[in-house]
Scaffold this motif. Structure first.
Motif, PDB file in Angstrom:
ATOM      1  N   GLY A  12     -22.182 -25.114  24.755  1.00  0.00           N
ATOM      2  CA  GLY A  12     -21.996 -24.063  23.766  1.00  0.00           C
ATOM      3  C   GLY A  12     -20.637 -23.416  23.940  1.00  0.00           C
ATOM      4  O   GLY A  12     -19.658 -24.079  24.261  1.00  0.00           O
ATOM      5  N   ASP A  13     -20.612 -22.098  23.753  1.00  0.00           N
ATOM      6  CA  ASP A  13     -19.360 -21.364  23.872  1.00  0.00           C
ATOM      7  C   ASP A  13     -19.337 -20.573  25.185  1.00  0.00           C
ATOM      8  O   ASP A  13     -20.193 -20.755  26.044  1.00  0.00           O
ATOM      9  CB  ASP A  13     -19.173 -20.439  22.666  1.00  0.00           C
ATOM     10  N   GLY A  14     -18.353 -19.716  25.312  1.00  0.00           N
ATOM     11  CA  GLY A  14     -18.218 -18.919  26.522  1.00  0.00           C
ATOM     12  C   GLY A  14     -19.400 -18.001  26.775  1.00  0.00           C
ATOM     13  O   GLY A  14     -19.774 -17.752  27.930  1.00  0.00           O
ATOM     14  N   LYS A  15     -20.013 -17.510  25.705  1.00  0.00           N
ATOM     15  CA  LYS A  15     -21.189 -16.650  25.866  1.00  0.00           C
ATOM     16  C   LYS A  15     -22.367 -17.432  26.444  1.00  0.00           C
ATOM     17  O   LYS A  15     -23.106 -16.914  27.271  1.00  0.00           O
ATOM     18  CB  LYS A  15     -21.584 -16.027  24.526  1.00  0.00           C
ATOM     19  N   ALA A  16     -22.521 -18.681  26.009  1.00  0.00           N
ATOM     20  CA  ALA A  16     -23.600 -19.521  26.533  1.00  0.00           C
ATOM     21  C   ALA A  16     -23.383 -19.816  28.015  1.00  0.00           C
ATOM     22  O   ALA A  16     -24.331 -19.833  28.801  1.00  0.00           O
ATOM     23  CB  ALA A  16     -23.690 -20.823  25.738  1.00  0.00           C
ATOM     24  N   ARG A  17     -22.126 -20.030  28.399  1.00  0.00           N
ATOM     25  CA  ARG A  17     -21.828 -20.269  29.817  1.00  0.00           C
ATOM     26  C   ARG A  17     -22.117 -19.029  30.643  1.00  0.00           C
ATOM     27  O   ARG A  17     -22.713 -19.106  31.721  1.00  0.00           O
ATOM     28  CB  ARG A  17     -20.364 -20.686  29.991  1.00  0.00           C
ATOM     29  N   PHE A  18     -21.708 -17.865  30.138  1.00  0.00           N
ATOM     30  CA  PHE A  18     -21.978 -16.621  30.853  1.00  0.00           C
ATOM     31  C   PHE A  18     -23.481 -16.408  31.016  1.00  0.00           C
ATOM     32  O   PHE A  18     -23.954 -16.009  32.088  1.00  0.00           O
ATOM     33  CB  PHE A  18     -21.350 -15.431  30.123  1.00  0.00           C
ATOM     34  N   LYS A  19     -24.239 -16.704  29.964  1.00  0.00           N
ATOM     35  CA  LYS A  19     -25.692 -16.551  30.013  1.00  0.00           C
ATOM     36  C   LYS A  19     -26.288 -17.476  31.077  1.00  0.00           C
ATOM     37  O   LYS A  19     -27.173 -17.072  31.836  1.00  0.00           O
ATOM     38  CB  LYS A  19     -26.293 -16.857  28.644  1.00  0.00           C
ATOM     39  N   ALA A  20     -25.815 -18.714  31.145  1.00  0.00           N
ATOM     40  CA  ALA A  20     -26.307 -19.667  32.142  1.00  0.00           C
ATOM     41  C   ALA A  20     -25.968 -19.183  33.553  1.00  0.00           C
ATOM     42  O   ALA A  20     -26.814 -19.239  34.452  1.00  0.00           O
ATOM     43  CB  ALA A  20     -25.699 -21.047  31.895  1.00  0.00           C
ATOM     44  N   ASP A  21     -24.748 -18.702  33.736  1.00  0.00           N
ATOM     45  CA  ASP A  21     -24.323 -18.230  35.055  1.00  0.00           C
ATOM     46  C   ASP A  21     -25.078 -16.972  35.468  1.00  0.00           C
ATOM     47  O   ASP A  21     -25.470 -16.818  36.629  1.00  0.00           O
ATOM     48  CB  ASP A  21     -22.814 -17.970  35.072  1.00  0.00           C
ATOM     49  N   LYS A  22     -25.312 -16.088  34.522  1.00  0.00           N
ATOM     50  CA  LYS A  22     -26.058 -14.864  34.818  1.00  0.00           C
ATOM     51  C   LYS A  22     -27.495 -15.208  35.203  1.00  0.00           C
ATOM     52  O   LYS A  22     -28.051 -14.635  36.142  1.00  0.00           O
ATOM     53  CB  LYS A  22     -26.042 -13.923  33.613  1.00  0.00           C
ATOM     54  N   ARG A  23     -28.079 -16.164  34.498  1.00  0.00           N
ATOM     55  CA  ARG A  23     -29.445 -16.590  34.823  1.00  0.00           C
ATOM     56  C   ARG A  23     -29.504 -17.174  36.239  1.00  0.00           C
ATOM     57  O   ARG A  23     -30.434 -16.919  36.992  1.00  0.00           O
ATOM     58  CB  ARG A  23     -29.916 -17.613  33.795  1.00  0.00           C
ATOM     59  N   LEU A  24     -28.495 -17.960  36.601  1.00  0.00           N
ATOM     60  CA  LEU A  24     -28.426 -18.512  37.949  1.00  0.00           C
ATOM     61  C   LEU A  24     -28.374 -17.388  38.979  1.00  0.00           C
ATOM     62  O   LEU A  24     -29.102 -17.419  39.982  1.00  0.00           O
ATOM     63  CB  LEU A  24     -27.205 -19.421  38.096  1.00  0.00           C
ATOM     64  N   LEU A  25     -27.534 -16.391  38.729  1.00  0.00           N
ATOM     65  CA  LEU A  25     -27.409 -15.262  39.662  1.00  0.00           C
ATOM     66  C   LEU A  25     -28.740 -14.530  39.809  1.00  0.00           C
ATOM     67  O   LEU A  25     -29.179 -14.262  40.933  1.00  0.00           O
ATOM     68  CB  LEU A  25     -26.321 -14.298  39.183  1.00  0.00           C
ATOM     69  N   VAL A  26     -29.377 -14.215  38.714  1.00  0.00           N
ATOM     70  CA  VAL A  26     -30.647 -13.487  38.751  1.00  0.00           C
ATOM     71  C   VAL A  26     -31.701 -14.293  39.505  1.00  0.00           C
ATOM     72  O   VAL A  26     -32.429 -13.752  40.349  1.00  0.00           O
ATOM     73  CB  VAL A  26     -31.120 -13.144  37.321  1.00  0.00           C
ATOM     74  N   ASP A  27     -31.780 -15.588  39.229  1.00  0.00           N
ATOM     75  CA  ASP A  27     -32.768 -16.432  39.906  1.00  0.00           C
ATOM     76  C   ASP A  27     -32.486 -16.528  41.406  1.00  0.00           C
ATOM     77  O   ASP A  27     -33.405 -16.495  42.217  1.00  0.00           O
ATOM     78  CB  ASP A  27     -32.799 -17.830  39.284  1.00  0.00           C
ATOM     79  N   MET A  28     -31.218 -16.662  41.778  1.00  0.00           N
ATOM     80  CA  MET A  28     -30.880 -16.752  43.198  1.00  0.00           C
ATOM     81  C   MET A  28     -31.161 -15.425  43.914  1.00  0.00           C
ATOM     82  O   MET A  28     -31.654 -15.417  45.044  1.00  0.00           O
ATOM     83  CB  MET A  28     -29.422 -17.168  43.402  1.00  0.00           C
ATOM     84  N   LEU A  29     -30.843 -14.312  43.271  1.00  0.00           N
ATOM     85  CA  LEU A  29     -31.106 -13.008  43.882  1.00  0.00           C
ATOM     86  C   LEU A  29     -32.601 -12.777  44.068  1.00  0.00           C
ATOM     87  O   LEU A  29     -33.019 -12.146  45.045  1.00  0.00           O
ATOM     88  CB  LEU A  29     -30.485 -11.885  43.057  1.00  0.00           C
ATOM     89  N   ALA A  30     -33.407 -13.293  43.157  1.00  0.00           N
ATOM     90  CA  ALA A  30     -34.856 -13.148  43.269  1.00  0.00           C
ATOM     91  C   ALA A  30     -35.385 -13.868  44.513  1.00  0.00           C
ATOM     92  O   ALA A  30     -36.404 -13.464  45.082  1.00  0.00           O
ATOM     93  CB  ALA A  30     -35.537 -13.686  42.019  1.00  0.00           C
ATOM     94  N   LYS A  31     -34.685 -14.908  44.944  1.00  0.00           N
ATOM     95  CA  LYS A  31     -35.110 -15.677  46.122  1.00  0.00           C
ATOM     96  C   LYS A  31     -34.441 -15.187  47.406  1.00  0.00           C
ATOM     97  O   LYS A  31     -34.785 -15.647  48.488  1.00  0.00           O
ATOM     98  CB  LYS A  31     -34.769 -17.156  45.932  1.00  0.00           C
ATOM     99  N   SER A  32     -33.484 -14.272  47.290  1.00  0.00           N
ATOM    100  CA  SER A  32     -32.730 -13.798  48.455  1.00  0.00           C
ATOM    101  C   SER A  32     -33.431 -12.603  49.075  1.00  0.00           C
ATOM    102  O   SER A  32     -33.445 -11.519  48.511  1.00  0.00           O
ATOM    103  CB  SER A  32     -31.309 -13.405  48.035  1.00  0.00           C
ATOM    104  N   ASP A  33     -33.997 -12.811  50.264  1.00  0.00           N
ATOM    105  CA  ASP A  33     -34.750 -11.738  50.893  1.00  0.00           C
ATOM    106  C   ASP A  33     -34.000 -11.073  52.054  1.00  0.00           C
ATOM    107  O   ASP A  33     -34.487 -10.117  52.637  1.00  0.00           O
ATOM    108  CB  ASP A  33     -36.099 -12.258  51.384  1.00  0.00           C
ATOM    109  N   LYS A  34     -32.811 -11.559  52.359  1.00  0.00           N
ATOM    110  CA  LYS A  34     -32.021 -10.975  53.452  1.00  0.00           C
ATOM    111  C   LYS A  34     -30.610 -10.676  52.962  1.00  0.00           C
ATOM    112  O   LYS A  34     -30.114 -11.315  52.041  1.00  0.00           O
ATOM    113  CB  LYS A  34     -31.977 -11.924  54.634  1.00  0.00           C
ATOM    114  N   ALA A  35     -29.973  -9.715  53.597  1.00  0.00           N
ATOM    115  CA  ALA A  35     -28.634  -9.287  53.178  1.00  0.00           C
ATOM    116  C   ALA A  35     -27.640 -10.443  53.185  1.00  0.00           C
ATOM    117  O   ALA A  35     -26.819 -10.565  52.281  1.00  0.00           O
ATOM    118  CB  ALA A  35     -28.134  -8.152  54.064  1.00  0.00           C
TER     119      ALA A  35
END
Length: 68
Positions: A12-35
């Motif tokens: 897609g466009d730059g917005k679609a890439r940002f959305k994909a990257d943001k989703r990756l960040l949110v999903d990874m943070l959900a699994k991160s239980d230590k600093a």
């Protein structure tokens, strides 16, 4: 990561890439239980934002519309 890769393949466009990257960040943070995991996750996110354009399937909407 698999969802992120699928979203990059879909492209897609730059917005679609940002959305994909943001989703990756949110999903990874959900699994991160230590600093240290949170720090690694944020660093990984910035690396994806910096170099992900090399792998993202950018699509030109105007050019794609002319095909049909």
């Amino acid at each position: 990561c698999e969802l992120h890769d699928a979203m990059y393949d879909l492209g897609g466009d730059g917005k679609a890439r940002f959305k994909a990257d943001k989703r990756l960040l949110v999903d990874m943070l959900a699994k991160s239980d230590k600093a240290r995991y949170v720090l690694w996750t944020v660093g990984y996110y910035y690396a994806v934002r910096a170099f992900g354009w090399l792998f993202f399937n950018y699509k030109d909407k105007k050019k794609d519309a002319k095909k049909y």
